[in-house]
Scaffold this motif. Structure first.
Motif, PDB file in Angstrom:
ATOM      1  N   SER A   1      11.704  17.557  -2.194  1.00 25.92           N
ATOM      2  CA  SER A   1      11.027  17.638  -3.397  1.00 25.92           C
ATOM      3  C   SER A   1       9.670  17.095  -3.371  1.00 25.92           C
ATOM      4  O   SER A   1       8.741  17.520  -4.132  1.00 25.92           O
ATOM      5  N   HIS A   2       9.340  16.089  -2.498  1.00 19.92           N
ATOM      6  CA  HIS A   2       8.187  15.560  -2.409  1.00 19.92           C
ATOM      7  C   HIS A   2       7.081  16.151  -1.639  1.00 19.92           C
ATOM      8  O   HIS A   2       5.810  16.173  -1.511  1.00 19.92           O
TER       9      HIS A   2
ATOM     10  N   PRO B   1       7.896   8.699  14.383  1.00 16.18           N
ATOM     11  CA  PRO B   1       8.796   9.646  13.540  1.00 16.18           C
ATOM     12  C   PRO B   1       8.475   9.331  12.142  1.00 16.18           C
ATOM     13  O   PRO B   1       8.476  10.265  11.366  1.00 16.18           O
ATOM     14  N   SER B   2       8.396   7.993  11.569  1.00 17.97           N
ATOM     15  CA  SER B   2       8.055   7.803  10.249  1.00 17.97           C
ATOM     16  C   SER B   2       6.730   8.522   9.813  1.00 17.97           C
ATOM     17  O   SER B   2       6.406   9.108   8.725  1.00 17.97           O
ATOM     18  N   ALA B   3       5.492   8.332  10.804  1.00 13.49           N
ATOM     19  CA  ALA B   3       4.510   8.832  10.669  1.00 13.49           C
ATOM     20  C   ALA B   3       4.242  10.522  10.409  1.00 13.49           C
ATOM     21  O   ALA B   3       3.646  10.901   9.607  1.00 13.49           O
ATOM     22  N   THR B   4       5.164  10.904  11.445  1.00 15.16           N
ATOM     23  CA  THR B   4       5.332  12.220  11.582  1.00 15.16           C
ATOM     24  C   THR B   4       5.865  12.963  10.260  1.00 15.16           C
ATOM     25  O   THR B   4       5.241  14.066   9.703  1.00 15.16           O
ATOM     26  N   GLU B   5       6.815  12.466   9.869  1.00 13.92           N
ATOM     27  CA  GLU B   5       7.474  12.799   8.587  1.00 13.92           C
ATOM     28  C   GLU B   5       6.495  12.885   7.450  1.00 13.92           C
ATOM     29  O   GLU B   5       6.278  13.778   6.734  1.00 13.92           O
ATOM     30  N   THR B   6       5.581  11.758   7.297  1.00 10.96           N
ATOM     31  CA  THR B   6       4.848  11.484   6.267  1.00 10.96           C
ATOM     32  C   THR B   6       3.497  12.555   6.360  1.00 10.96           C
ATOM     33  O   THR B   6       3.173  12.936   5.390  1.00 10.96           O
ATOM     34  N   LEU B   7       3.132  12.669   7.704  1.00 13.42           N
ATOM     35  CA  LEU B   7       1.961  13.656   7.858  1.00 13.42           C
ATOM     36  C   LEU B   7       2.304  15.160   7.202  1.00 13.42           C
ATOM     37  O   LEU B   7       1.504  15.683   6.287  1.00 13.42           O
ATOM     38  N   PHE B   8       3.338  15.269   7.454  1.00 12.36           N
ATOM     39  CA  PHE B   8       3.973  16.730   7.159  1.00 12.36           C
ATOM     40  C   PHE B   8       4.014  16.855   5.373  1.00 12.36           C
ATOM     41  O   PHE B   8       3.744  17.764   4.915  1.00 12.36           O
ATOM     42  N   ALA B   9       4.737  15.576   4.845  1.00 13.81           N
ATOM     43  CA  ALA B   9       4.716  15.514   3.515  1.00 13.81           C
ATOM     44  C   ALA B   9       3.196  15.676   2.824  1.00 13.81           C
ATOM     45  O   ALA B   9       3.388  15.940   1.637  1.00 13.81           O
TER      46      ALA B   9
ATOM     47  N   ASP C   1       6.521  -1.477  -0.778  1.00 11.23           N
ATOM     48  CA  ASP C   1       5.016  -1.532  -1.158  1.00 11.23           C
ATOM     49  C   ASP C   1       4.306  -1.187   0.050  1.00 11.23           C
ATOM     50  O   ASP C   1       3.117  -0.492   0.202  1.00 11.23           O
ATOM     51  N   ASP C   2       4.536  -1.664   1.184  1.00 14.30           N
ATOM     52  CA  ASP C   2       4.248  -1.500   2.779  1.00 14.30           C
ATOM     53  C   ASP C   2       4.138   0.187   2.864  1.00 14.30           C
ATOM     54  O   ASP C   2       3.312   0.779   3.503  1.00 14.30           O
ATOM     55  N   ALA C   3       5.222   0.565   2.715  1.00 13.60           N
ATOM     56  CA  ALA C   3       5.649   2.045   3.034  1.00 13.60           C
ATOM     57  C   ALA C   3       4.605   2.893   1.976  1.00 13.60           C
ATOM     58  O   ALA C   3       3.992   3.893   2.814  1.00 13.60           O
ATOM     59  N   TYR C   4       4.556   2.650   0.855  1.00 11.40           N
ATOM     60  CA  TYR C   4       3.551   3.217  -0.062  1.00 11.40           C
ATOM     61  C   TYR C   4       2.165   3.390   0.467  1.00 11.40           C
ATOM     62  O   TYR C   4       1.332   4.176   0.185  1.00 11.40           O
ATOM     63  N   ALA C   5       1.596   2.146   0.854  1.00 13.04           N
ATOM     64  CA  ALA C   5       0.243   1.744   1.093  1.00 13.04           C
ATOM     65  C   ALA C   5       0.252   2.626   2.771  1.00 13.04           C
ATOM     66  O   ALA C   5      -0.886   3.263   2.944  1.00 13.04           O
ATOM     67  N   GLU C   6       1.102   2.923   3.387  1.00 13.93           N
ATOM     68  CA  GLU C   6       0.827   3.679   4.642  1.00 13.93           C
ATOM     69  C   GLU C   6       0.927   5.486   4.099  1.00 13.93           C
ATOM     70  O   GLU C   6       0.017   6.003   4.709  1.00 13.93           O
ATOM     71  N   PHE C   7       1.517   5.596   3.064  1.00 17.39           N
ATOM     72  CA  PHE C   7       1.263   7.186   2.623  1.00 17.39           C
ATOM     73  C   PHE C   7      -0.375   7.227   2.178  1.00 17.39           C
ATOM     74  O   PHE C   7      -0.596   8.097   2.495  1.00 17.39           O
TER      75      PHE C   7
ATOM     76  N   SER D   1      -0.480  10.869  -4.640  1.00 19.25           N
ATOM     77  CA  SER D   1       0.577  11.455  -5.190  1.00 19.25           C
ATOM     78  C   SER D   1       2.067  11.247  -4.704  1.00 19.25           C
ATOM     79  O   SER D   1       2.844  10.944  -5.303  1.00 19.25           O
ATOM     80  N   LEU D   2       1.808  11.222  -3.240  1.00 21.42           N
ATOM     81  CA  LEU D   2       3.323  11.258  -2.518  1.00 21.42           C
ATOM     82  C   LEU D   2       3.454   9.620  -2.623  1.00 21.42           C
ATOM     83  O   LEU D   2       5.125   9.377  -3.300  1.00 21.42           O
ATOM     84  N   ALA D   3       2.850   8.749  -2.653  1.00 23.35           N
ATOM     85  CA  ALA D   3       2.943   7.096  -2.921  1.00 23.35           C
ATOM     86  C   ALA D   3       3.649   7.046  -4.423  1.00 23.35           C
ATOM     87  O   ALA D   3       4.729   6.466  -4.600  1.00 23.35           O
ATOM     88  N   ARG D   4       3.008   7.492  -5.327  1.00 26.29           N
ATOM     89  CA  ARG D   4       3.175   7.648  -6.914  1.00 26.29           C
ATOM     90  C   ARG D   4       4.766   8.242  -7.086  1.00 26.29           C
ATOM     91  O   ARG D   4       5.602   7.441  -7.863  1.00 26.29           O
ATOM     92  N   GLN D   5       4.918   9.313  -6.554  1.00 32.62           N
ATOM     93  CA  GLN D   5       6.164  10.057  -6.807  1.00 32.62           C
ATOM     94  C   GLN D   5       7.276   9.443  -6.161  1.00 32.62           C
ATOM     95  O   GLN D   5       8.424   9.335  -6.379  1.00 32.62           O
ATOM     96  N   THR D   6       7.180   8.845  -4.870  1.00 29.79           N
ATOM     97  CA  THR D   6       8.297   8.356  -3.993  1.00 29.79           C
ATOM     98  C   THR D   6       8.756   7.148  -4.921  1.00 29.79           C
ATOM     99  O   THR D   6       9.807   6.828  -5.026  1.00 29.79           O
ATOM    100  N   ARG D   7       7.655   6.305  -5.293  1.00 30.22           N
ATOM    101  CA  ARG D   7       8.189   5.107  -6.163  1.00 30.22           C
ATOM    102  C   ARG D   7       8.778   5.370  -7.352  1.00 30.22           C
ATOM    103  O   ARG D   7       9.971   4.649  -7.597  1.00 30.22           O
ATOM    104  N   SER D   8       8.413   6.411  -7.896  1.00 33.27           N
ATOM    105  CA  SER D   8       8.897   6.889  -9.238  1.00 33.27           C
ATOM    106  C   SER D   8      10.370   7.168  -8.974  1.00 33.27           C
ATOM    107  O   SER D   8      11.025   6.979  -9.721  1.00 33.27           O
ATOM    108  N   ASP D   9      10.453   7.985  -7.953  1.00 38.14           N
ATOM    109  CA  ASP D   9      11.808   8.502  -7.826  1.00 38.14           C
ATOM    110  C   ASP D   9      12.848   7.534  -7.296  1.00 38.14           C
ATOM    111  O   ASP D   9      13.906   7.243  -7.714  1.00 38.14           O
TER     112      ASP D   9
END
Length: 305
Positions: A20-21, A58-66, A139-145, A160-168
């Motif tokens: 959904s993100h 792998p984490s960066a790959t997923e984030t780049l596409f998101a 918080d580190d993960a959100y900062a990387e987004f 937006s991705l960091a904000r939505q992920t934190r909220s979810d």
């Protein structure tokens, strides 16, 4: 998923979204009109929006596409298996080959560690290397987004991705019924009993559910918070819940756990609270951490009834 044997998995975790993100990954990436270049992230200055990105994480790959930057990604490492349309290659993140990477003519390489002087080697070809180290907290993960959004020309999407992920994540945890009594758990990385303490990224996620970690009390510095427990330690602790993060790699299940010598006496086994998880979700800090949190929420709810 390629087998990550114990110490290799620990290295990947120490070094190293929800659908959904994600934006429509099939759509071409559009530059963020608010993005401003050059941008400096850490010690790396990116002069213009990168058009050819190689991801060795792998984490960066997923984030780049998101983020909607998938159209800019020309190659990903051998462990980057999500999303399905990511340009999968045999490139190694553990032993990166600068010459093989340069063959994709990237203007930006994203990796989780500057292994064997990779950034210096690539700099000779004019390629910038952005090191995105392991996230030690949410918080580190959100900062990387945010950083990946800025680095790729998708700053607004990163925010937006960091904000939505934190909220979810906050909403899922808040909505999870609290057990009548505190539940203890054992988190299994592989069948040689490597686990996680509450000092780790995953341990901190689990702590938000109010669970008691049987791996705590060991030296938190041991293996970066990923200690190897003994079968005796686990049996004596008698956890209420067992989480298996070694189902895809190692074929572990509630049945294989129950068949281990003495393990049929564990409360988690007797009450049916041995829960299989997706190995990849449990080893990455991409936006899909929301999916892992949802899975844990469902398991905690089940165990707390």
């Amino acid at each position: 998923m390629t087998r990550r044997f114990p110490l290799l998995l620990v290295v990947l975790l120490v070094l190293a979204g929800c659908a959904s993100h994600q934006q429509d990954e099939a759509s071409p990436a559009k530059p963020d009109t608010e993005a401003v270049f050059p941008v400096t992230i850490g010690s790396v200055t990116i002069d213009s929006q990168p058009a050819r990105i190689v991801s060795l994480s792998p984490s960066a790959t997923e984030t780049l596409f998101a983020l909607g930057a998938g159209a800019q990604v020309v190659a990903v490492d051998s462990q980057s298996d999500y999303p399905p349309q990511a340009p999968h290659t045999a490139l190694s993140a553990l032993s990166p080959d600068p010459e093989a990477i340069a063959g994709y003519h990237p203007d930006l390489v994203v990796t989780s560690a500057d292994t064997n002087g990779l950034s210096a080697a690539l700099a000779k070809t004019g390629t910038k290397t952005l090191v995105m180290p392991d996230a030690k907290t949410l918080d580190d993960a959100y900062a990387e987004f945010l950083d990946l959004g800025r680095a790729t020309g998708h700053q607004a999407e990163g925010e937006s991705l960091a904000r939505q992920t934190r909220s979810d994540i906050d909403q899922v945890i808040a909505a999870t019924p609290k057990p009548a009594r505190p539940l203890s758990f054992y988190w299994e990385l592989d069948q040689t009993y490597y686990s996680v303490t509450s000092k780790t990224f995953l341990g901190q996620v689990l702590a938000r559910f109010g669970l008691t970690n049987i791996a705590d009390g060991t030296d938190p510095a041991a293996n970066g918070g990923y200690p190897q427990l003994s079968a005796e330690r686990i049996l004596q602790s008698d956890p209420d819940v067992v989480f298996l993060a070694d189902t895809k790699c190692c074929g572990q299940s509630a049945q294989t756990v129950a068949a281990r010598p003495g393990w049929n006496t564990l409360t988690a086994v007797k009450e049916g609270h041995v829960f299989p998880l997706d190995d990849d979700l449990a080893s990455r800090w991409s936006p899909r951490i929301v999916d892992l949190v949802r899975a844990i929420s469902a398991d905690v709810t089940d165990a707390g009834k």
